[in-house]
Design a protein around this motif. Structure first.
Motif, mmCIF file in Angstrom:
data_model
loop_
_atom_site.group_PDB
_atom_site.id
_atom_site.type_symbol
_atom_site.label_atom_id
_atom_site.label_comp_id
_atom_site.label_asym_id
_atom_site.label_seq_id
_atom_site.Cartn_x
_atom_site.Cartn_y
_atom_site.Cartn_z
ATOM 1 N N ALA A 53 0.827 -1.214 0.000
ATOM 2 C CA ALA A 53 0.000 0.000 0.000
ATOM 3 C C ALA A 53 0.855 1.256 0.000
ATOM 4 C CB ALA A 53 -0.939 -0.008 1.204
ATOM 5 N N GLU A 56 2.288 1.644 -3.503
ATOM 6 C CA GLU A 56 1.260 2.015 -4.486
ATOM 7 C C GLU A 56 0.854 3.479 -4.357
ATOM 8 O OE1 GLU A 56 -1.893 -0.814 -3.830
ATOM 9 O OE2 GLU A 56 -0.948 -2.331 -5.095
ATOM 10 N N LYS A 57 0.842 4.002 -3.148
ATOM 11 C CA LYS A 57 0.439 5.389 -2.909
ATOM 12 C C LYS A 57 1.600 6.377 -3.065
ATOM 13 C CE LYS A 57 -3.217 4.019 0.244
ATOM 14 N NZ LYS A 57 -3.695 4.001 1.624
ATOM 15 N N ILE A 59 3.997 6.801 -1.000
ATOM 16 C CA ILE A 59 4.405 7.322 0.310
ATOM 17 C C ILE A 59 5.886 7.081 0.555
ATOM 18 C CG2 ILE A 59 4.071 7.080 2.804
ATOM 19 C CD1 ILE A 59 1.111 6.389 2.159
#
Length: 70
Positions: A53, A56-57, A59
């Motif tokens: 996650a 994918e973002k 960050i």
């Protein structure tokens, strides 16, 4: 020293501003990991989902730029 540490000192530590420059960055890949009990499969699943996650973002890139610089 490791690339991230060198970049941090050259780009983010005020007492070294203008005094250090990273001369080169290796193409070697650095791997990091977590120590987890073999029996703790739920934790491994959560860690893997969290890492996915974050990537994918974008960050991970934001954190690197904030704390290490470009």
């Amino acid at each position: 020293c490791d690339d991230p540490v060198a970049k941090f000192y050259a780009n983010k530590k005020q007492e070294y501003t203008g005094k250090l420059k990273v001369a080169f960055i290796t193409e070697d890949v650095e791997y990091y990991g977590f120590a987890v009990r073999k029996s703790d499969t739920d934790l491994v699943k959560k860690l893997n989902e969290g890492i996915k996650a974050v990537k994918e973002k974008g960050i991970d890139k934001q954190v690197v730029e904030k704390w290490i610089g470009k």
